[in-house]
Design a protein around this motif. Structure first.
Motif, PDB file in Angstrom:
ATOM      1  N   ILE A   1       0.856  -1.189   0.000  1.00 49.91           N
ATOM      2  CA  ILE A   1       0.000   0.000   0.000  1.00 49.91           C
ATOM      3  C   ILE A   1       0.890   1.237   0.000  1.00 49.91           C
ATOM      4  CG2 ILE A   1      -1.662   1.283   1.417  1.00 49.91           C
ATOM      5  CD1 ILE A   1      -2.328  -1.776   2.426  1.00 49.91           C
TER       6      ILE A   1
ATOM      7  N   VAL B   1       0.941   5.694  -1.252  1.00 51.65           N
ATOM      8  CA  VAL B   1       0.428   6.903  -1.902  1.00 51.65           C
ATOM      9  C   VAL B   1       1.630   7.703  -2.380  1.00 51.65           C
ATOM     10  CG1 VAL B   1      -0.716   9.127  -1.434  1.00 51.65           C
ATOM     11  CG2 VAL B   1      -1.749   6.987  -0.627  1.00 51.65           C
TER      12      VAL B   1
ATOM     13  N   ARG C   1       0.560  12.797  -0.184  1.00 54.83           N
ATOM     14  CA  ARG C   1       0.211  12.262   1.143  1.00 54.83           C
ATOM     15  C   ARG C   1      -0.394  13.345   2.040  1.00 54.83           C
ATOM     16  NH1 ARG C   1       5.703   8.579   1.622  1.00 54.83           N
ATOM     17  NH2 ARG C   1       5.130   7.303  -0.182  1.00 54.83           N
ATOM     18  N   GLY C   2      -1.162  12.886   3.028  1.00 54.86           N
ATOM     19  CA  GLY C   2      -1.746  13.809   3.994  1.00 54.86           C
ATOM     20  C   GLY C   2      -2.970  14.541   3.504  1.00 54.86           C
ATOM     21  N   ARG C   3      -3.534  14.083   2.383  1.00 51.11           N
ATOM     22  CA  ARG C   3      -4.729  14.748   1.831  1.00 51.11           C
ATOM     23  C   ARG C   3      -5.929  13.812   1.791  1.00 51.11           C
ATOM     24  NH1 ARG C   3      -1.708  16.877  -3.367  1.00 51.11           N
ATOM     25  NH2 ARG C   3      -3.217  15.493  -4.361  1.00 51.11           N
ATOM     26  N   GLY C   4      -5.846  12.688   2.489  1.00 50.79           N
ATOM     27  CA  GLY C   4      -6.992  11.776   2.539  1.00 50.79           C
ATOM     28  C   GLY C   4      -6.977  10.667   1.510  1.00 50.79           C
ATOM     29  N   LEU C   5      -5.937  10.647   0.657  1.00 48.95           N
ATOM     30  CA  LEU C   5      -5.927   9.621  -0.396  1.00 48.95           C
ATOM     31  C   LEU C   5      -5.649   8.230   0.148  1.00 48.95           C
ATOM     32  CD1 LEU C   5      -4.162  11.436  -3.374  1.00 48.95           C
ATOM     33  CD2 LEU C   5      -6.600  11.134  -2.910  1.00 48.95           C
ATOM     34  N   GLY C   6      -4.855   8.145   1.226  1.00 51.95           N
ATOM     35  CA  GLY C   6      -4.601   6.832   1.828  1.00 51.95           C
ATOM     36  C   GLY C   6      -5.896   6.198   2.296  1.00 51.95           C
ATOM     37  N   ARG C   7      -6.754   7.017   2.883  1.00 56.74           N
ATOM     38  CA  ARG C   7      -8.056   6.522   3.342  1.00 56.74           C
ATOM     39  C   ARG C   7      -8.915   6.079   2.150  1.00 56.74           C
ATOM     40  NH1 ARG C   7     -10.889   7.195   8.069  1.00 56.74           N
ATOM     41  NH2 ARG C   7      -9.156   8.398   8.911  1.00 56.74           N
TER      42      ARG C   7
ATOM     43  N   LYS D   1       0.119  -6.295   7.351  1.00 59.00           N
ATOM     44  CA  LYS D   1       1.243  -6.107   8.267  1.00 59.00           C
ATOM     45  C   LYS D   1       1.727  -4.677   8.110  1.00 59.00           C
ATOM     46  CE  LYS D   1       3.082 -10.810   8.033  1.00 59.00           C
ATOM     47  NZ  LYS D   1       4.153 -11.618   7.434  1.00 59.00           N
ATOM     48  N   VAL D   2       2.070  -4.054   9.218  1.00 58.64           N
ATOM     49  CA  VAL D   2       2.549  -2.674   9.158  1.00 58.64           C
ATOM     50  C   VAL D   2       3.659  -2.499  10.190  1.00 58.64           C
ATOM     51  CG1 VAL D   2       0.705  -1.911  10.749  1.00 58.64           C
ATOM     52  CG2 VAL D   2       1.830  -0.235   9.262  1.00 58.64           C
TER      53      VAL D   2
ATOM     54  N   ASN E   1       5.344   3.265  11.991  1.00 57.18           N
ATOM     55  CA  ASN E   1       4.661   3.957  10.885  1.00 57.18           C
ATOM     56  C   ASN E   1       3.301   4.447  11.408  1.00 57.18           C
ATOM     57  OD1 ASN E   1       3.604   4.840   8.470  1.00 57.18           O
ATOM     58  ND2 ASN E   1       3.979   2.938   7.339  1.00 57.18           N
TER      59      ASN E   1
ATOM     60  N   THR F   1       1.298   6.929  10.920  1.00 55.47           N
ATOM     61  CA  THR F   1       0.248   7.344   9.987  1.00 55.47           C
ATOM     62  C   THR F   1      -0.542   6.136   9.509  1.00 55.47           C
ATOM     63  OG1 THR F   1       1.668   9.127   9.226  1.00 55.47           O
ATOM     64  CG2 THR F   1      -0.195   8.561   7.824  1.00 55.47           C
ATOM     65  N   ALA F   2       0.185   5.102   9.068  1.00 57.38           N
ATOM     66  CA  ALA F   2      -0.483   3.911   8.538  1.00 57.38           C
ATOM     67  C   ALA F   2      -1.230   3.172   9.648  1.00 57.38           C
ATOM     68  CB  ALA F   2       0.542   2.998   7.864  1.00 57.38           C
TER      69      ALA F   2
ATOM     70  N   LEU G   1      -4.397   4.988  10.495  1.00 58.34           N
ATOM     71  CA  LEU G   1      -5.383   4.853   9.413  1.00 58.34           C
ATOM     72  C   LEU G   1      -6.049   3.480   9.466  1.00 58.34           C
ATOM     73  CD1 LEU G   1      -6.727   5.728   6.758  1.00 58.34           C
ATOM     74  CD2 LEU G   1      -4.669   4.952   5.553  1.00 58.34           C
ATOM     75  N   TYR G   2      -5.250   2.424   9.606  1.00 56.14           N
ATOM     76  CA  TYR G   2      -5.812   1.074   9.591  1.00 56.14           C
ATOM     77  C   TYR G   2      -6.731   0.851  10.807  1.00 56.14           C
ATOM     78  CZ  TYR G   2      -2.008   0.447   6.209  1.00 56.14           C
ATOM     79  OH  TYR G   2      -1.154   0.590   5.141  1.00 56.14           O
TER      80      TYR G   2
END
Ligand SMILES: CC(C)(COP(=O)(O)OP(=O)(O)OC[C@H]1O[C@@H](n2cnc3c(N)ncnc32)[C@H](O)[C@@H]1OP(=O)(O)O)[C@@H](O)C(=O)NCCC(=O)NCCS
Length: 154
Positions: free
Chosen positions: A83, A85, A90-96, A118-119, A123, A125-126, A129-130
């Motif tokens: 995964i 971006v 990054r930081g604009r909601g695209l990961g979500r 796995k993360v 990390n 941010t990840a 988000l998860y």
């Protein structure tokens, strides 16, 4: 701007590979065995496409801004991986957006009752988000470095 998740195309390979800036970043993103730099003509084989389907997040102009894969592991379990971006986006909601759409495709195409990933614990941010998307820590399957997470699909 509307974004859409589509099966990754060869024209995206060099773009995605260009988001990786070091061997260490490549190892963290893809695991062992993926070279840095990652040539476009080695991309599919290195990431086991199409056996492990790859998906590209495109903006309204067709620019590739994100990527992810999934593959079936145990019966009823589908694993999400690679995964990423674009660093500039990054930081604009695209990961979500990417994760939400990738989870939906994984469920649709594999009938998964559980999604896993796995993360790296370092990390935040990840991990945040998860967790926000419903993934929970499975410490028994984790290591000091890598957190294993799972999310039911019911
Ligand atoms: C992890 C990654 C995909 C997230 O993508 P992104 O587009 O930056 O994520 P989003 O903008 O959707 O943000 C997701 C959440 O993380 C948080 N976040 C975003 N940027 C952050 C930052 N710099 N620091 C801390 N938290 C941050 C936000 O709070 C956001 O939650 P919100 O929607 O409630 O505001 C991206 O950082 C990435 O590609 N990293 C490199 C590759 C990687 O680590 N992949 C994960 C492998 S498991």
């Amino acid at each position: 701007m509307d974004h859409v998740l589509q099966p990754v195309q060869p024209s995206h390979f060099a773009v995605i590979a260009g988001w990786l800036d070091s061997p260490a970043a490549t190892l963290r993103w893809a695991g062992p065995g993926v070279p840095f730099p990652l040539p476009a003509d080695a991309f599919a084989a290195a990431l086991a496409l199409p056996a492990r389907p790859g998906w590209a997040l495109l903006d309204g102009e067709g620019t590739c801004l994100g990527f992810g894969q999934y593959w079936q592991t145990a019966s009823g379990s589908t694993h999400l991986g690679r995964i990423i971006v674009s660093p500039q986006a990054r930081g604009r909601g695209l990961g979500r957006i990417l994760m939400t759409a990738l989870c939906a495709e994984a469920v649709r195409h594999t009938d998964a009752v559980q999604l896993t990933l796995k993360v790296y614990r370092d990390n935040p941010t990840a991990v945040a988000l998860y967790r926000d998307l419903g993934f929970v820590d499975i410490e028994d399957a984790s290591t000091p470095e890598l957190l294993f997470m799972a999310c039911g699909t019911a």
